[in-house]
Design a protein around this motif. Structure first.
Motif, PDB file in Angstrom:
ATOM      1  N   HIS A 161     -10.368  -0.842  -4.157  1.00  0.00           N
ATOM      2  CA  HIS A 161      -8.987  -0.625  -3.694  1.00  0.00           C
ATOM      3  C   HIS A 161      -8.083  -0.181  -4.842  1.00  0.00           C
ATOM      4  O   HIS A 161      -7.225   0.671  -4.683  1.00  0.00           O
ATOM      5  CB  HIS A 161      -8.452  -1.897  -3.030  1.00  0.00           C
ATOM      6  N   GLU A 187     -14.018   0.674   5.578  1.00  0.00           N
ATOM      7  CA  GLU A 187     -12.942   1.654   5.743  1.00  0.00           C
ATOM      8  C   GLU A 187     -13.605   3.022   5.795  1.00  0.00           C
ATOM      9  O   GLU A 187     -14.740   3.162   5.334  1.00  0.00           O
ATOM     10  CB  GLU A 187     -11.992   1.645   4.539  1.00  0.00           C
ATOM     11  N   ILE A 206     -11.190  -6.422   5.850  1.00  0.00           N
ATOM     12  CA  ILE A 206     -10.486  -5.279   6.463  1.00  0.00           C
ATOM     13  C   ILE A 206     -11.495  -4.476   7.271  1.00  0.00           C
ATOM     14  O   ILE A 206     -12.610  -4.237   6.794  1.00  0.00           O
ATOM     15  CB  ILE A 206      -9.946  -4.309   5.381  1.00  0.00           C
ATOM     16  N   ILE A 221       0.854  -1.204   0.000  1.00  0.00           N
ATOM     17  CA  ILE A 221       0.000   0.000   0.000  1.00  0.00           C
ATOM     18  C   ILE A 221       0.884   1.246   0.000  1.00  0.00           C
ATOM     19  O   ILE A 221       0.673   2.174  -0.789  1.00  0.00           O
ATOM     20  CB  ILE A 221      -0.938  -0.009   1.219  1.00  0.00           C
ATOM     21  N   TYR A 278      -0.067  -6.124  -3.826  1.00  0.00           N
ATOM     22  CA  TYR A 278      -1.285  -6.028  -3.009  1.00  0.00           C
ATOM     23  C   TYR A 278      -2.331  -7.029  -3.489  1.00  0.00           C
ATOM     24  O   TYR A 278      -2.887  -7.803  -2.708  1.00  0.00           O
ATOM     25  CB  TYR A 278      -1.835  -4.599  -3.075  1.00  0.00           C
ATOM     26  N   ARG A 332     -11.055  -0.718   9.239  1.00  0.00           N
ATOM     27  CA  ARG A 332     -10.106   0.330   9.613  1.00  0.00           C
ATOM     28  C   ARG A 332     -10.810   1.555  10.170  1.00  0.00           C
ATOM     29  O   ARG A 332     -11.832   1.987   9.639  1.00  0.00           O
ATOM     30  CB  ARG A 332      -9.255   0.739   8.400  1.00  0.00           C
ATOM     31  N   ARG A 358      -7.621  -7.036  10.366  1.00  0.00           N
ATOM     32  CA  ARG A 358      -7.646  -7.727   9.073  1.00  0.00           C
ATOM     33  C   ARG A 358      -7.816  -9.223   9.310  1.00  0.00           C
ATOM     34  O   ARG A 358      -7.238  -9.781  10.249  1.00  0.00           O
ATOM     35  CB  ARG A 358      -6.365  -7.445   8.268  1.00  0.00           C
TER      36      ARG A 358
END
Ligand code: GLY
Length: 131
Positions: free
Chosen positions: A55, A41, A125, A21, A29, A127, A111
């Motif tokens: 992403h 996210e 994920i 990232i 990735y 975050r 994660r």
């Protein structure tokens, strides 16, 4: 100290993912993620998003200039049987601000990794917003 071999492997793969990232390395990735990756996210604005296109959008932008260093602070790895693991930590990213002064940003992340055909893949994920 994390001494379980599977937990250490997940920790190392997660570090590799965070460095992909930081360096906008889409190939690295993408290779570490399941194609049906799900995520919450800040960028998903409260929605659960599935798949890699969300992403890839960010990897396709101009990468930020200057060096970056990524640290997983106080990581915790919980193995769920032989083929699943949850990793939680605070991600610290050091970089230079617009004036060239060093700065550190911080986010909390969880994660979920799953071993499929003997290969670990990131499958979820979660975050927090950056501080
Ligand atoms: N949105 C990319 C990642 O945090 O894995």
């Amino acid at each position: 100290m994390i001494d379980n071999p599977a937990a250490r492997e997940v920790l190392e793969l997660n570090q590799r993912l965070l460095e992909a990232i930081a360096t906008a390395d889409w190939s690295a990735y993408n290779s570490l993620c399941s194609s049906d990756l799900t995520c919450f996210e800040p960028e998903t604005r409260g929605h659960l998003v599935e798949g890699m296109a969300f992403h890839k959008f960010y990897f396709d932008l101009e990468p930020g200039a200057g060096p970056r260093n990524v640290t997983m602070a106080t990581p915790n790895v919980r193995l769920l049987g032989d083929d699943a693991a949850i990793i939680s930590y605070t991600r610290l990213v050091q970089r230079l601000d617009a004036d060239g002064a060093p700065m550190t940003s911080r986010v909390e992340e969880t994660r979920v990794w799953q071993r499929v055909d003997r290969s670990w893949k990131l499958v979820h994920i979660h975050r927090s917003p950056p501080v």
